[in-house]
Design a protein around this motif. Sequence first.
Motif, short mmCIF file in Angstrom:
data_model
loop_
_atom_site.label_atom_id
_atom_site.label_comp_id
_atom_site.label_asym_id
_atom_site.label_seq_id
_atom_site.Cartn_x
_atom_site.Cartn_y
_atom_site.Cartn_z
N VAL A 53 36.41 26.78 -50.29
CA VAL A 53 35.48 28.24 -49.53
C VAL A 53 36.04 29.76 -49.92
CG1 VAL A 53 34.75 28.64 -47.12
CG2 VAL A 53 34.89 26.96 -47.95
N LEU A 61 28.23 27.95 -46.74
CA LEU A 61 28.86 26.53 -45.94
C LEU A 61 27.87 27.06 -44.89
CD1 LEU A 61 30.06 25.37 -48.43
CD2 LEU A 61 32.27 25.56 -47.19
N ILE A 72 36.08 22.11 -42.12
CA ILE A 72 36.68 22.74 -42.38
C ILE A 72 38.19 23.33 -42.68
CG2 ILE A 72 37.86 25.62 -42.59
CD1 ILE A 72 34.96 25.35 -43.59
N GLY A 103 35.81 22.02 -45.95
CA GLY A 103 35.84 23.11 -46.99
C GLY A 103 37.23 23.27 -46.91
#
Length: 321
Positions: A53, A61, A72, A103
């Motif tokens: 990311v 996202l 994340i 991510g």
Amino acid sequence: MSSTSPQPGPARSAQPEFAVRGAVDLSALNRPQAPPPGQPGGAPEAGGFVVDVSEANFEQLVRDSTTYPVVILLWIPTDQANAELGATMGRLAQEYAGRFLLGRVDAQANPQVAAAFQVQGVPTVVAVLQGQPLPLFQGAADEQQIRGVLDQVLAAAEQNGVTGLAPGGAAPTGDEPEPEPEQPLPPLHQEAYDAIERDDLAGAAAAYEKALRQDPKDTDATAGLAQVHLMQRTHDSDLAAVRQAAAAAPSDVDAALAVADMDMLGGKVDDAFARLLDLLTETDADGKEKIRVRLLELFEVAGTTDPRVSKARKRLAISLY
């Protein structure tokens, strides 16, 4: 591992509540180093259900989190402890097969994205559902702890209607070539897929059953029907209640079947198989038949070429014969 269990909240349609400004000072980090991702001894490269990311794809996202859960990982990929957690999280993302997208944010390379999560140290793991951040844990964690947290995230996502599957590839950044057009599905398979999208599981099952009447050797329809049956059985299930019922009656076949279904849905394939195979030798003939039938269907869900299926199928045969 310090953690915060995700709590389901009301579905939201507003724009994501993130502010990407400021920077997180992580320059004091001084621990054993690891090679960059993709190098021997380092974490794997992004791919499958793992994306890296940056500011370029961050907002996309967050928008995608209204369709499927996004988890994340804020990390420094060349720090040894971070790399180890990244490898575990990446392996679990592939195992859960799209039930969430992982991510990875390099906090040093993307300080503004890290600042959006108000990160003070790495590694830190945060879920994003319906555009809203849900802090999960900071620091190291073992695989079993991470699985428990992920299952809570998925339960919260289901309660908020975020039940889509993440695409099995990198999120678009605007630089990638156009993907090859997908081949159209057979009509009845497309009918089943469309029904699933509408949450019409009965309609999806009917379409797959019709496909199998037309061609009993249609392995894709067999697998699709098994997956729909699993979705039907777990549609209104509460994970905590199911586990509590099984713990209270460990010899109850129906309770064990319900837990195995939830384990399967959560990607715990080995746990699902082991629970039923362990009970198989302790139950009566009717119970054995129930377990046999359910295992054969779960084998289809996992995929008949999966090595875990081959191992469980052998154990099933030995236990029955």
